[in-house]
Design an enzyme around this catalytic site. Structure first.
Site, PDB file in Angstrom:
ATOM      1  N   GLY A  46       2.152   0.716  -4.501  1.00 40.05           N
ATOM      2  CA  GLY A  46       2.870   0.114  -4.959  1.00 40.05           C
ATOM      3  C   GLY A  46       4.368   0.615  -5.452  1.00 40.05           C
ATOM      4  N   SER A  76       0.962  -0.932  -0.255  1.00 42.54           N
ATOM      5  CA  SER A  76      -0.151   0.093   0.150  1.00 42.54           C
ATOM      6  C   SER A  76       0.611   0.924  -0.225  1.00 42.54           C
ATOM      7  CB  SER A  76      -1.031   0.280   1.329  1.00 42.54           C
ATOM      8  OG  SER A  76      -0.181  -0.124   2.463  1.00 42.54           O
ATOM      9  N   TYR A  77       1.838   1.458   0.361  1.00 44.33           N
ATOM     10  CA  TYR A  77       3.230   2.330   0.388  1.00 44.33           C
ATOM     11  C   TYR A  77       2.990   2.760  -1.063  1.00 44.33           C
ATOM     12  CZ  TYR A  77       4.493   0.694   5.354  1.00 44.33           C
ATOM     13  OH  TYR A  77       4.588   0.880   6.469  1.00 44.33           O
ATOM     14  N   ALA A  78       2.453   4.204  -1.344  1.00 45.65           N
ATOM     15  CA  ALA A  78       2.527   4.750  -2.975  1.00 45.65           C
ATOM     16  C   ALA A  78       2.276   4.172  -3.836  1.00 45.65           C
ATOM     17  CB  ALA A  78       4.013   5.401  -2.673  1.00 45.65           C
TER      18      ALA A  78
END
Length: 321
Positions: A71, A67-69
């Site tokens: 993907g 979920s960071y940026a």
């Protein structure tokens, strides 16, 4: 049962200063570099420089999430490992459960998330997979079976959880034992000098009984424990300052003053002392911390070798209580 994977990674005897993650054979540097800013406030050039600096300092433990940026963080980590040809040397941790494409921890969502992460990371296996959320809408048995199948297939080596209660950790251990599947080895929860209560109660006791390796996240309290936020004007000048604003209090400033004194006595940065305090705590393997510039990485990795005295640890315990 865990499927053995020949990663070509040197053993602990060949690399000094590494710590074992719980009951696993993962051997990691005592500071995990977080990928939460990669693809967000850190572009490709900055991300590569941060990771290069971290690896040059002996680091081998990268922590990211699907979920960071959206993907992009995983993509940037994967591209960096491909370009540096260092995948066998790195321990890669990622988290699933919060992505927009495959939310939650149903067997379908979890399996799809892991396959997507493998593709973005350009790797055939994930060393440490975290369940990023506690999805109580899905039976724990379903989630654990799905993880076990991924481990048996060699796509995941070990798993842990993030943001679960002590009771849920106990449920997971019982379920794993009853089903004869791989138990978790790691726990990632918020823990720092200004956020102690959540971990130091039931979670710490359960982690100790289960022999879990603990990786504190938000280890620097959203940057407050670096010492760069000492006034409202400091917070206003930084785009991420709002996250640290809640710590700008009488207690927060007293903690900073104590960190200042100890840091000065060792000739190190405030952040180094804050991370070294975490590393003095039982079962803590590697705090997770992020850097927005390569120049900040040295202060983070220095915590691994900073010998705080018992008196200094006690002083920090008292002022942050």
């Amino acid at each position: 049962m865990t499927t053995a994977i020949d990663t070509g990674r040197p053993s602990a005897s060949a690399r000094s200063g590494l710590r074992q993650v719980g009951a696993s054979d993962l051997e990691v540097f005592p500071l995990a570099i977080s990928g939460n800013v990669f693809g967000w406030t850190a572009d490709v050039v900055s991300t590569n420089a941060i990771l290069d600096e971290y690896a040059a300092g002996g680091g081998n433990f990268v922590d990211t999430a699907d979920s960071y940026a959206a993907g992009r963080s995983e993509i940037m980590v994967g591209n960096w490992m491909r370009d540096r040809r260092n995948r066998p040397e790195m321990v890669v941790a990622t988290k699933v459960g919060k992505s927009a494409d495959n939310p939650g921890l149903s067997a379908r969502a979890l399996t799809a998330s892991v396959h997507a992460s493998l593709e973005r990371l350009r790797t055939g296996y994930i060393d440490l997979l975290y369940l990023h959320v506690d999805d109580e809408s899905v039976p724990f048995e379903e989630t654990l079976y799905a993880v076990d199948e991924l481990i048996r297939a060699g796509k995941v080596r070990y798993f842990g959880v993030s943001d679960h209660t002590g009771n849920r950790l106990i449920e997971a251990r019982i379920a794993s034992g009853q089903m004869g599947i791989a138990p978790m080895v790691a726990l990632q929860n918020q823990y720092n000098l200004l956020h102690r209560g959540e971990y130091e109660g039931d979670l710490a006791r359960v982690a100790d009984r289960q022999g879990l390796g603990v990786m504190p996240r938000f280890a620097l309290a959203s940057g407050f424990l670096t010492g760069k936020y000492r006034s409202r004007s400091d917070i206003a000048k930084n785009e991420r300052g709002a996250e640290a604003a809640k710590y700008l209090s009488r207690k927060g400033l007293k903690v900073l003053a104590t960190l200042d004194r100890i840091a000065q006595s060792h000739g190190v940065a405030v952040a180094t002392v804050a991370l070294a305090w975490l590393l003095s705590k039982p079962n803590v393997v590697a705090p997770v911390a992020s850097a927005s510039r390569a120049a900040q990485v040295g202060d983070l990795v220095a915590a691994a070798t900073l010998p705080l005295t018992r008196a200094q640890i006690a002083e920090l315990d008292k002022v942050s209580a």
